[in-house]
Scaffold this active site. Structure first.
Site, PDB file in Angstrom:
ATOM      1  N   ARG A  99       0.817  -1.209   0.000  1.00  0.00           N
ATOM      2  CA  ARG A  99       0.000   0.000   0.000  1.00  0.00           C
ATOM      3  C   ARG A  99       0.854   1.264   0.000  1.00  0.00           C
ATOM      4  O   ARG A  99       0.508   2.262  -0.645  1.00  0.00           O
ATOM      5  CB  ARG A  99      -0.950   0.014   1.203  1.00  0.00           C
ATOM      6  CG  ARG A  99      -1.998   1.135   1.139  1.00  0.00           C
ATOM      7  CD  ARG A  99      -2.956   1.046   2.311  1.00  0.00           C
ATOM      8  NE  ARG A  99      -4.064   1.970   2.147  1.00  0.00           N
ATOM      9  CZ  ARG A  99      -4.056   3.241   2.496  1.00  0.00           C
ATOM     10  NH1 ARG A  99      -2.955   3.763   3.009  1.00  0.00           N
ATOM     11  NH2 ARG A  99      -5.111   4.005   2.323  1.00  0.00           N
ATOM     12  N   TYR A 205       0.879 -13.372  -0.860  1.00  0.00           N
ATOM     13  CA  TYR A 205       1.263 -12.990  -2.223  1.00  0.00           C
ATOM     14  C   TYR A 205       2.432 -12.014  -2.165  1.00  0.00           C
ATOM     15  O   TYR A 205       2.641 -11.334  -1.158  1.00  0.00           O
ATOM     16  CB  TYR A 205       0.095 -12.397  -3.009  1.00  0.00           C
ATOM     17  CG  TYR A 205      -0.625 -11.228  -2.385  1.00  0.00           C
ATOM     18  CD1 TYR A 205      -0.108  -9.931  -2.426  1.00  0.00           C
ATOM     19  CD2 TYR A 205      -1.874 -11.409  -1.788  1.00  0.00           C
ATOM     20  CE1 TYR A 205      -0.793  -8.860  -1.886  1.00  0.00           C
ATOM     21  CE2 TYR A 205      -2.571 -10.336  -1.244  1.00  0.00           C
ATOM     22  CZ  TYR A 205      -2.030  -9.065  -1.296  1.00  0.00           C
ATOM     23  OH  TYR A 205      -2.712  -7.997  -0.759  1.00  0.00           O
ATOM     24  N   ASP A 283     -14.751   3.667   0.458  1.00  0.00           N
ATOM     25  CA  ASP A 283     -15.246   3.145   1.731  1.00  0.00           C
ATOM     26  C   ASP A 283     -16.195   4.090   2.442  1.00  0.00           C
ATOM     27  O   ASP A 283     -17.004   3.652   3.266  1.00  0.00           O
ATOM     28  CB  ASP A 283     -14.070   2.829   2.662  1.00  0.00           C
ATOM     29  CG  ASP A 283     -13.349   1.545   2.291  1.00  0.00           C
ATOM     30  OD1 ASP A 283     -13.809   0.854   1.362  1.00  0.00           O
ATOM     31  OD2 ASP A 283     -12.327   1.237   2.931  1.00  0.00           O
TER      32      ASP A 283
END
Length: 395
Positions: A99, A205, A283
């Site tokens: 991120r 991942y 969100d």
């Protein structure tokens, strides 16, 4: 235009608006953009939009290198072949990103004066054809439109709709980032791997150009865990929670130095996303659980849709265009939210066989059209269908 919040959705929106020649400035309450330790999955429905904004090459430089998926039972048996026939998106067009890396690439794509840090919003007031945004330091910014991209605990949400509290899934995630050299003898770093088991799942991942393995371990919780990427966790507690699982899972946990906890929350998409001059995005309007990796993708789809409906928009047309935006996005985000919830239940099922899990996962992923949904095209078609006589169709 003023965008409140420098997360993935807010930054993507500002970049997309500026690509259309619309002056957009992002206001973020934090004094710096910290590289929080969490992975983000960008599937084809999101990467298509980012590629169109000219960000693809820079994002692929920092993305984890991977070519296949592996879905396994908690004991380690493949549930749909290996490499798996299942996926969270075409590997060629899917980006696994840290991120912090993602946010840095997006912020660097904006002019320096288009990102204002240390600007905490104190009040937002609509007046006539504009909006006044007052900040905690007493300064004020005037804008034609304010876009609230300030997250699941949005402060702007209450200006648009009755506030809706996030809903807990009764699950928390332990998250960690592990240097690749510690785990490359345990797991193929070119693979996104997921283990499914009773009441739990375990996902890994690569991120940061393959230098780190991102780990997300979902476990039941009756704690009131705040939605956070920084709450400390206990590695020993995590290991005990996965006792008896595939040895690869236990070895990955043993390679961790630290972990942190993340409460899993979502929210039904709001009935209303906009007033005449304020629009919600991401969100703040429709939080989803992370089980399909679609949270950031849906915010990016929101951004693309909003930009299309605002093209060549006169000030008097803004309220109507915002209605078009939320009408286009409400059903789509509701479907993704419901599908993500169902996916989580399927991963953690105690009564389904591996084959049954594989069939359900495949159906869920197909339902939300990860590889084919094109939010920009959907919006363009809606504007065209409105006809040349409609304010929503004037270009």
């Amino acid at each position: 235009m003023a965008v409140v919040g420098a997360g993935i959705g807010g930054l993507s929106t500002a970049i997309a608006l500026r690509a259309e020649g619309i002056d957009a400035v992002v206001y973020e309450q934090a004094s710096e953009l910290r590289a929080l330790g969490a992975g983000v999955s960008i599937a084809t429905n999101g990467s298509r939009i980012l590629d169109g904004l000219g960000l693809g090459e820079r994002l692929r430089d920092v993305a984890g290198r991977f070519s296949q998926y592996a879905f396994r039972t908690w004991k380690g048996q493949p549930i749909a072949g290996e490499p798996s026939e299942l996926s969270f998106g075409d590997p060629e067009h899917t980006l696994f990103l840290h991120r912090g890396d993602f946010q840095r690439v997006l912020s660097e794509a904006l002019p320096a004066d288009a990102l204002r840090l240390g600007h905490e919003v104190a009040a937002v007031t609509e007046h006539g054809d504009g909006v006044a945004v007052e900040f905690a330091d007493g300064t004020v910014a005037e804008a034609d439109l304010v876009i609230g991209a300030d997250g699941i605990h949005s402060r702007l949400q209450g200006l648009v709709s009755a506030p809706a509290e996030p809903v807990s899934e009764g699950v928390m995630a332990y998250r960690a980032l592990i240097p690749a050299e510690r785990v490359e003898h345990i797991i193929d770093m070119n693979t996104c791997s997921m283990w499914l088991g009773p009441q739990r799942s375990f996902l890994v991942y690569p991120v940061s150009a393959g230098s780190l393995l991102n780990v997300v371990a979902f476990a039941p919780s009756n704690l009131d865990v705040a939605e956070s990427w920084t709450a400390p966790g206990d590695v020993d507690e995590l290991a005990a929670s996965y006792a008896g699982w595939d040895q690869r899972v236990l070895d990955i946990i043993a390679a961790m130095d630290t972990t942190f906890r993340w409460g899993i929350y979502d929210r039904e998409p709001l009935a209303r996303w906009s007033t005449d001059r304020i629009a919600l995005l991401g969100d703040s309007a429709h939080a989803v659980t992370p089980h399909l990796g679609q949270g950031a993708n849906q915010a990016i789809e929101d951004a693309a849709t909003l930009v299309v409906v605002l093209r060549d928009c006169a000030a008097s047309d803004v309220p109507e265009r915002l209605r078009v935006y939320e009408d286009l996005r409400r059903d789509r985000t509701r479907l993704v939210r419901e599908s993500a919830r169902e996916a989580g239940r399927t991963y953690r099922s105690t009564g389904l066989s591996g084959l049954e899990q594989a069939e359900r996962i495949g159906a869920i992923v197909a339902r939300i059209d990860i590889n084919t949904h094109d939010a920009e095209n959907v919006a363009e078609q809606a504007i065209a269908a409105a006809g040349p006589g409609s304010a929503t169709a004037r270009r």
